[in-house]
Structures are given as structure tokens and as C-alpha cells.
Design a protein around this motif. Structure first.
Motif, mmCIF file in Angstrom:
data_model
loop_
_atom_site.group_PDB
_atom_site.id
_atom_site.type_symbol
_atom_site.label_atom_id
_atom_site.label_comp_id
_atom_site.label_asym_id
_atom_site.label_seq_id
_atom_site.Cartn_x
_atom_site.Cartn_y
_atom_site.Cartn_z
ATOM 1 N N ASP A 216 4.955 1.276 17.289
ATOM 2 C CA ASP A 216 6.056 1.961 17.971
ATOM 3 C C ASP A 216 7.385 1.236 17.813
ATOM 4 O O ASP A 216 8.449 1.850 17.913
ATOM 5 N N GLY A 217 7.323 -0.053 17.541
ATOM 6 C CA GLY A 217 8.548 -0.821 17.352
ATOM 7 C C GLY A 217 9.031 -0.842 15.910
ATOM 8 O O GLY A 217 10.060 -1.464 15.605
ATOM 9 N N GLY A 218 8.318 -0.184 15.004
ATOM 10 C CA GLY A 218 8.712 -0.128 13.607
ATOM 11 C C GLY A 218 8.113 -1.210 12.729
ATOM 12 O O GLY A 218 8.354 -1.234 11.518
ATOM 13 N N ARG A 219 7.322 -2.107 13.306
ATOM 14 C CA ARG A 219 6.707 -3.161 12.506
ATOM 15 C C ARG A 219 5.613 -2.565 11.630
ATOM 16 O O ARG A 219 4.795 -1.738 12.082
ATOM 17 N N VAL A 220 5.567 -2.993 10.378
ATOM 18 C CA VAL A 220 4.505 -2.553 9.471
ATOM 19 C C VAL A 220 3.179 -3.141 9.940
ATOM 20 O O VAL A 220 3.078 -4.348 10.205
ATOM 21 N N THR A 221 2.178 -2.286 10.032
ATOM 22 C CA THR A 221 0.857 -2.719 10.517
ATOM 23 C C THR A 221 -0.264 -2.456 9.518
ATOM 24 O O THR A 221 -1.433 -2.662 9.837
ATOM 25 N N GLY A 222 0.082 -1.997 8.322
ATOM 26 C CA GLY A 222 -0.947 -1.726 7.326
ATOM 27 C C GLY A 222 -0.536 -0.598 6.415
ATOM 28 O O GLY A 222 0.648 -0.252 6.307
ATOM 29 N N VAL A 223 -1.543 0.017 5.757
ATOM 30 C CA VAL A 223 -1.258 1.057 4.771
ATOM 31 C C VAL A 223 -2.248 2.205 4.900
ATOM 32 O O VAL A 223 -3.334 2.065 5.462
ATOM 33 N N ARG A 224 -1.835 3.322 4.332
ATOM 34 C CA ARG A 224 -2.724 4.470 4.151
ATOM 35 C C ARG A 224 -2.948 4.631 2.651
ATOM 36 O O ARG A 224 -2.019 4.504 1.856
ATOM 37 N N THR A 225 -4.189 4.893 2.255
ATOM 38 C CA THR A 225 -4.522 4.997 0.835
ATOM 39 C C THR A 225 -4.670 6.459 0.417
ATOM 40 O O THR A 225 -4.700 7.364 1.262
ATOM 41 N N ARG A 226 -4.775 6.666 -0.884
ATOM 42 C CA ARG A 226 -4.817 8.025 -1.415
ATOM 43 C C ARG A 226 -5.998 8.814 -0.895
ATOM 44 O O ARG A 226 -5.922 10.042 -0.739
ATOM 45 N N ASP A 227 -7.098 8.146 -0.595
ATOM 46 C CA ASP A 227 -8.267 8.868 -0.075
ATOM 47 C C ASP A 227 -8.184 9.108 1.430
ATOM 48 O O ASP A 227 -9.135 9.614 2.028
ATOM 49 N N GLY A 228 -7.046 8.740 2.052
ATOM 50 C CA GLY A 228 -6.845 9.001 3.470
ATOM 51 C C GLY A 228 -7.273 7.885 4.397
ATOM 52 O O GLY A 228 -7.055 7.974 5.609
ATOM 53 N N SER A 229 -7.871 6.832 3.882
ATOM 54 C CA SER A 229 -8.291 5.737 4.748
ATOM 55 C C SER A 229 -7.101 4.869 5.130
ATOM 56 O O SER A 229 -6.052 4.877 4.467
ATOM 57 N N GLU A 230 -7.272 4.123 6.217
ATOM 58 C CA GLU A 230 -6.220 3.243 6.708
ATOM 59 C C GLU A 230 -6.723 1.812 6.770
ATOM 60 O O GLU A 230 -7.862 1.559 7.184
ATOM 61 N N LEU A 231 -5.880 0.897 6.323
ATOM 62 C CA LEU A 231 -6.176 -0.526 6.384
ATOM 63 C C LEU A 231 -5.087 -1.174 7.208
ATOM 64 O O LEU A 231 -3.895 -1.020 6.912
ATOM 65 N N THR A 232 -5.476 -1.902 8.242
ATOM 66 C CA THR A 232 -4.494 -2.527 9.120
ATOM 67 C C THR A 232 -4.525 -4.042 8.955
ATOM 68 O O THR A 232 -5.560 -4.638 8.659
#
Length: 366
Positions: free
Chosen positions: A127-143
Motif C-alpha cells: 500500500d505504500g508503493g514498496r516493491v514486494t515481488g513480481v508476477r510471472t507470465r503464468d500468473g504466479s506471484e513471487l514475493t
């Protein structure tokens, strides 16, 4: 949601794999993702300079460059005089399918979770704009606690964070290169004639990488007659001694090319993210220092993230050190890559190239 990892590194080539390895060795929970296949090749200048060799030796990885010969001399060929040979400490010019694999394997051995064939499409933020990870092409999320972009000059992470370019160069080399067998050289061979340059780098498994470089405009003009003709024309009359070296050689693969890109420094960090390697700093390949820069900055960044003190102060120091060690070589590379020099002027520039490397050697010799 708690982070899956302490550090997520996006990009598993020289910069990213080295960063992941060093952070994992320091005890961090690290994930390393790379969109290409394990052990794949990539466009490269191959040459490792002294700092990079020092680091690989210190990390216990130098002896894994199997089939890559030590290089103990550099010969400068000019179209207006006899060649000049300079003895050097052992350097190496490994193929990238070997070097990248060695570094990725070392990261995995240190405990990093390595995934190939993973394409990152966007960032996650709190919520504060800090990057917390990524979303990949297959839709999964890594934090992760921090996300590192090591994904090259067209970095997805740099683009998604809006990392500004804080300095941009103007010069660009367009390059053609190919691997040859039967080149009778045991050292680096650099050749120069007005408006163009060439190099021979003994690399892995008996092959020699032979490249030619000039301005993008001249390369485009020459390539209208075909790539082979452009390559041959740029090599022609470069220096008689170079022609003698190449006369018994035979090509062992297809031609590779690089259209050129202007160098830059990007802002290297922000809340929850950092950039390393070509994602954060890139200069023209004519001085063959890119892989050495990548190894250097991987260690600078890992030291910043594992040291004491606030993250922002550590990352600001990382960027400042990167820029301090890079500026002189960036500037002289710009001049060499202009191809606007006389050969007398070029010889002065090449001495400046050598001098500009001394600061980073001193940094890592401590």
C-alpha cells in the motif's frame, strides 16, 4: 502476507547469478528466475578483465571454466605500424553457455532456488508503493523483501519501477562476430584501422571469437551487400598481421550481430528494488568490459544488502561506488566507440582504457 524470499533476483546471467550466489552464501533466502533455458548462449564480448578473474578465483569458480585457455598476452594491431605485444596476467574469455552455467550452478549449490523458463511481467507493491515481488507470465506471484533486476539493458524491472536514466551516452558500436577454429593465437588480439576495429578472443573448446565493429551507419551501409560481405570488408586491410592469423582459420558457426545501443547509467535502487549489471549500467562493448562490470557490481550490491545499517543508505552507497568506479571507463569508451579518432589519438585512448581499470582492481584487491 509474509515474503517467500529475502531476495528475488530477476535475470540469471552473469550479474544475476553472481548476485544470487553471493547473497545465498551470506545466508539469505534467495530465488533466481531467468526466462531463457538453462545453459543457453547469448550475445557476448566474452573477455574477462583482471577484476573479474580475481573475483571468480576468490569465489572458487575459476577452475570450473573447463576448456577455456588462460590468456597471457595482448597484441595490438594497427593499420599504420607493426603490432605491439603486451604480456598480461592470465585472463579468460569463456563462452557464455559455460560461464552463466557455472554461476547458476554455484548459486544453486549455495542454496538459491533457481528457476529457468520464467518470464516476469509486472511488479507487486504494498500500500505504500514498496516493491514486494513480481508476477510471472503464468500468473504466479513471487514475493520478496527486495527484488533485484538483473535482466539486461531492456530490463522489465527497470521499466516497471520507472528507474530513470541519470546519464546517457551517445556513441554506439555495431558488431558482427563469429567463432573460428584453427586460429593460431594464444592471446587477445585487438586490431584498429580508421573508422573500425576488430578483435580475436581465444575462447572455450578451441574456438576463437572474431568480431568486427564500426558505426551503426557504416554497418547498415555495408550490410546492404550481405552480412558476409560486411564482415569481410571490415576485416580487409585492418592489419597484415591479423590477416595472417585468420588465413588458416575456418568458421564453425553462423554469424552473430549487435546493432548497437547507447550507454547509460540508471538510478540503481528504490523502495524494495535494485538493479545490477546491464539493467543498471551499460556501456558500449568495444572495450570488452561488460562481464567484468557485472561481476563487480554483483559483489558491490550483495555487500550493500548484507551489511549493517538502513537499506536506503546501503543502496545509495552501492550506486555511488558503482558510478565512481565506472565513470572514467564509460567516458573513454564513448570516445573509442565514436570511431572519429586518428590512430595516434586512438593509442592515447587505449592507454586511458588501461588506466581507468585500476580503480576497480584496487577496490577488489583489498
Amino acid at each position: 502476507m509474509s515474503a517467500q524470499y529475502d531476495v528475488l533476483v530477476v535475470g540469471g546471467r552473469v550479474a544475476g547469478a553472481s548476485t544470487a550466489m553471493l547473497l545465498a552464501r551470506a545466508g539469505a533466502r534467495v530465488a533466481l528466475v531467468e526466462r531463457s533455458a538453462y545453459g543457453s548462449d547469448t550475445v557476448s564480448t566474452h573477455g574477462l578483465m583482471r577484476t573479474g578473474v580475481m573475483q571468480l578465483s576468490r569465489w572458487g569458480l575459476l577452475d570450473r571454466l573447463t576448456g577455456t585457455p588462460p590468456i597471457r598476452c595482448t597484441t595490438f594491431h594497427y593499420s599504420d605500424r607493426e603490432p605491439e605485444q603486451v604480456p598480461i596476467r592470465a585472463l579468460y574469455a569463456p563462452r557464455r553457455h559455460l560461464l552463466d552455467r557455472v554461476l547458476v550452478d554455484a548459486a544453486a549449490e549455495a542454496g538459491a532456488e533457481v528457476r529457468h523458463g520464467v518470464a516476469v511481467t509486472s511488479l507487486l507493491r504494498d500500500d505504500g508503493g514498496r516493491v514486494t515481488g513480481v508476477r510471472t507470465r503464468d500468473g504466479s506471484e513471487l514475493t520478496a523483501g527486495i527484488t533485484i533486476g538483473a535482466d539486461g539493458i531492456r530490463s522489465t524491472i527497470a521499466s516497471a519501477t520507472g528507474a530513470p536514466v541519470v546519464r546517457r551516452g551517445r556513441s554506439r558500436s555495431a558488431v558482427l562476430y563469429r567463432y573460428y577454429a584453427g586460429v593460431e593465437s594464444t592471446g587477445y588480439e585487438w586490431a584498429y584501422a580508421p573508422g573500425r576495429g576488430a578483435g580475436l578472443l581465444p575462447t572455450t573448446d578451441g574456438a576463437t571469437c572474431v568480431f568486427v565493429a564500426t558505426t551503426p551507419a557504416r554497418m547498415r551501409s555495408l550490410r546492404r551487400g550481405g552480412t558476409e560481405q560486411a564482415f569481410t570488408t571490415l576485416l580487409a586491410d585492418m592489419a597484415p598481421s591479423l590477416t595472417d592469423l585468420l588465413s588458416p582459420a575456418t568458421p564453425v558457426d553462423r554469424m552473430h550481430g549487435w546493432a548497437g545501443a547507447a550507454g547509460f547509467f540508471r538510478q540503481a535502487w528504490g523502495p524494495g528494488w535494485a538493479l545490477v549489471g546491464d539493467a543498471g549500467y551499460y556501456k558500449d562493448p568495444i572495450t570488452t568490459h561488460g562481464m567484468t562490470d557485472a561481476l563487480r557490481d554483483a559483489e558491490l550490491l550483495s555487500d550493500a544488502l548484507t551489511g549493517a545499517g538502513p537499506e536506503s543508505a546501503a543502496l545509495a552507497k552501492y550506486q555511488a561506488t558503482r558510478d565512481e568506479l565506472s565513470t572514467a571507463l564509460f567516458e573513454v569508451t564513448e570516445s573509442v566507440a565514436s570511431y572519429a579518432w586518428s590512430l595516434d589519438e586512438l593509442r592515447v585512448l587505449l592507454r586511458k582504457v588501461s588506466s581507468a581499470m585500476k580503480a576497480e582492481v584496487a577496490q577488489f584487491a583489498l
